[in-house]
Design an enzyme around this catalytic site. Structure first.
Site, PDB file in Angstrom:
ATOM      1  N   SER A  55      49.581  12.418  40.521  1.00  0.00           N
ATOM      2  CA  SER A  55      50.491  13.550  40.364  1.00  0.00           C
ATOM      3  C   SER A  55      51.320  13.773  41.631  1.00  0.00           C
ATOM      4  O   SER A  55      52.123  12.923  42.003  1.00  0.00           O
ATOM      5  CB  SER A  55      49.682  14.785  39.988  1.00  0.00           C
ATOM      6  OG  SER A  55      50.502  15.839  39.587  1.00  0.00           O
TER       7      SER A  55
ATOM      8  N   ASP B 215      59.977   3.669  47.395  1.00  0.00           N
ATOM      9  CA  ASP B 215      61.366   3.411  47.010  1.00  0.00           C
ATOM     10  C   ASP B 215      62.325   3.451  48.191  1.00  0.00           C
ATOM     11  O   ASP B 215      63.334   2.737  48.193  1.00  0.00           O
ATOM     12  CB  ASP B 215      61.815   4.431  45.958  1.00  0.00           C
ATOM     13  CG  ASP B 215      61.267   4.114  44.578  1.00  0.00           C
ATOM     14  OD1 ASP B 215      60.509   3.132  44.449  1.00  0.00           O
ATOM     15  OD2 ASP B 215      61.598   4.850  43.622  1.00  0.00           O
TER      16      ASP B 215
ATOM     17  N   LYS C 141      50.096   9.472  36.916  1.00  0.00           N
ATOM     18  CA  LYS C 141      50.404  10.745  36.244  1.00  0.00           C
ATOM     19  C   LYS C 141      51.795  11.174  36.681  1.00  0.00           C
ATOM     20  O   LYS C 141      51.982  11.756  37.746  1.00  0.00           O
ATOM     21  CB  LYS C 141      49.380  11.817  36.595  1.00  0.00           C
ATOM     22  CG  LYS C 141      49.649  13.156  35.906  1.00  0.00           C
ATOM     23  CD  LYS C 141      48.580  14.177  36.260  1.00  0.00           C
ATOM     24  CE  LYS C 141      48.852  15.517  35.563  1.00  0.00           C
ATOM     25  NZ  LYS C 141      50.033  16.212  36.100  1.00  0.00           N
TER      26      LYS C 141
END
Length: 387
Positions: A294, A305, A319
């Protein structure tokens, strides 16, 4: 609206009124679906009537209403959307604030078993000898196998000074261990830092994201600046997540200027949370594993990224959806999945997880933290290159 449990006295007239109110609420909730589901609505009314008149034991109107709401939410088949009774909702709010009456243990569910992830120093659990890896088999008279985390937290937390009994299964111990613990006011830090490698590397563990986490990370990073630390290990292993805004605020210390996370709801409306680029100017490594979930994955995904740091460990939990907590009347609440999140590269990681840049499996015997060792090795190389 208030609901009352009427006795057997003049029950019929009052019960018809309650039933009428119940059906009226169903009509309001179901709306346009009634035309095609009138038989089911009729069955619902009939079942309620049969339970009230034929069931062996008396049932209150409140109990029936709560059951109907829980059933509606459970029909979504979404383990993250949950109706919270007043006591559970209160405990959730305590968890978000980071202070509560409890035992001082961080738990997770592993293969249907409630497992101790950590017992915090100085708390009732640590003083009584509960350890990382212990499996909680019973909470008072409740079998804990298959229990969800919200229910488990609800059972273990309570008024300061009250007691709770835990049955613990421990690897290598044939019989079940019994512990009686007295609840205390617990204010567990979510961020802890310690120096490694001759004080050149700071190992920062974030156990979860609460309202206090952003301030706690700033305190640790302020200390880092004064102690001539040359590299940081950010440890998100077994971090189950928590507050979205908290994760974003923490990420701003590490992610360069630009997107941290995108939030995408059912109608396609997109919200982006961005970093201003005021980052700590040190190389860092992030440790992740299957328990990183999460909000922890929001931070890990942004690191991956943007290339801001190096991810070391194993694939995260996966999640990638967001829950909003709604306050209901009577102190109850609803935790409902309302959106998904996407990484800065707009990757959807739900039920996929985030792969580390460098895969390092942990050792079962836990004698050596090989993932941490690898992180230290990587940082030492980066520090040497930087001179």
């Amino acid at each position: 609206m208030s609901y009352y449990d009427y006795g057997a006295g003049s029950r019929n007239g009052r019960w018809r009124y309650i039933l009428a109110v119940f059906v009226f609420i169903v009509f309001l909730v179901m709306g346009g679906l009634l035309a095609s589901n009138y038989r089911n609505v009729g069955n619902l009314v009939k079942v309620v009537s049969l339970v009230r008149t034929q069931y062996l034991y008396p049932v209150s109107s409140t109990q029936l209403m709560d059951g109907a709401i829980k059933g509606l939410v459970n029909s979504l088949s979404d383990p993250y959307s949950v109706y919270l009774d007043p006591k559970t909702f209160s405990h959730l709010q305590e968890q978000i604030r980071g202070s509560f009456g409890g035992l001082g243990i961080l738990v997770g569910v592993k293969e249907q078993y409630l497992t101790v992830v950590r017992a915090y120093q100085g708390t009732p659990a640590a003083r009584e000898g509960i350890r990382e890896g212990d499996v909680i088999a019973r909470i008072d008279d409740r079998d804990a196998k298959g229990i969800d985390l919200d229910t488990a937290i609800n059972l273990m937390r309570g008024p300061v000074g009250s007691k709770v009994n835990l049955g613990i299964n421990r690897q290598g111990v044939p019989e079940q261990l019994q512990f009686t613990l007295t609840r205390e006011e617990i204010s567990v830090p979510t961020v802890e830092g310690r120096a490694l490698e001759g004080n050149s590397i700071e190992h920062i563990v974030i156990s979860q994201f609460t309202e206090r986490t952003a301030d706690e990370i700033k305190e640790v990073l302020a200390k880092v600046k004064t102690e001539k630390i040359k590299g940081i290990i950010l440890d998100l292993r077994d971090n189950p997540g928590g507050e979205l805004n908290s994760a974003v605020e923490v990420a701003k210390n590490f992610i360069p200027k630009g997107p941290i996370v995108y939030i995408d709801n059912r109608v396609g409306r997109e919200q982006v949370y961005e970093s201003e680029g005021k980052t700590i100017q040190l190389p860092f490594v992030v440790l992740i594993n299957g328990g990183s979930a999460s909000a922890a994955e929001i931070l890990a995904g942004a690191v991956k990224d943007t290339g801001a740091g190096v991810l070391v460990g194993t694939k995260t939990f996966g999640k990638g959806i967001v829950q909003t907590v709604f306050r209901l009347d009577g102190g109850a609440g609803l935790k409902l999945t309302t959106a998904r999140y996407l990484t800065p590269a707009k990757n959807d990681i739900h039920e996929k997880g985030i792969q580390p840049d460098i895969l390092v499996q942990s050792q079962d015997d836990r004698l050596h933290d090989v993932q941490l060792d690898k992180a230290v090795e990587i940082l030492k190389e980066k520090i040497a290159i930087a001179g």
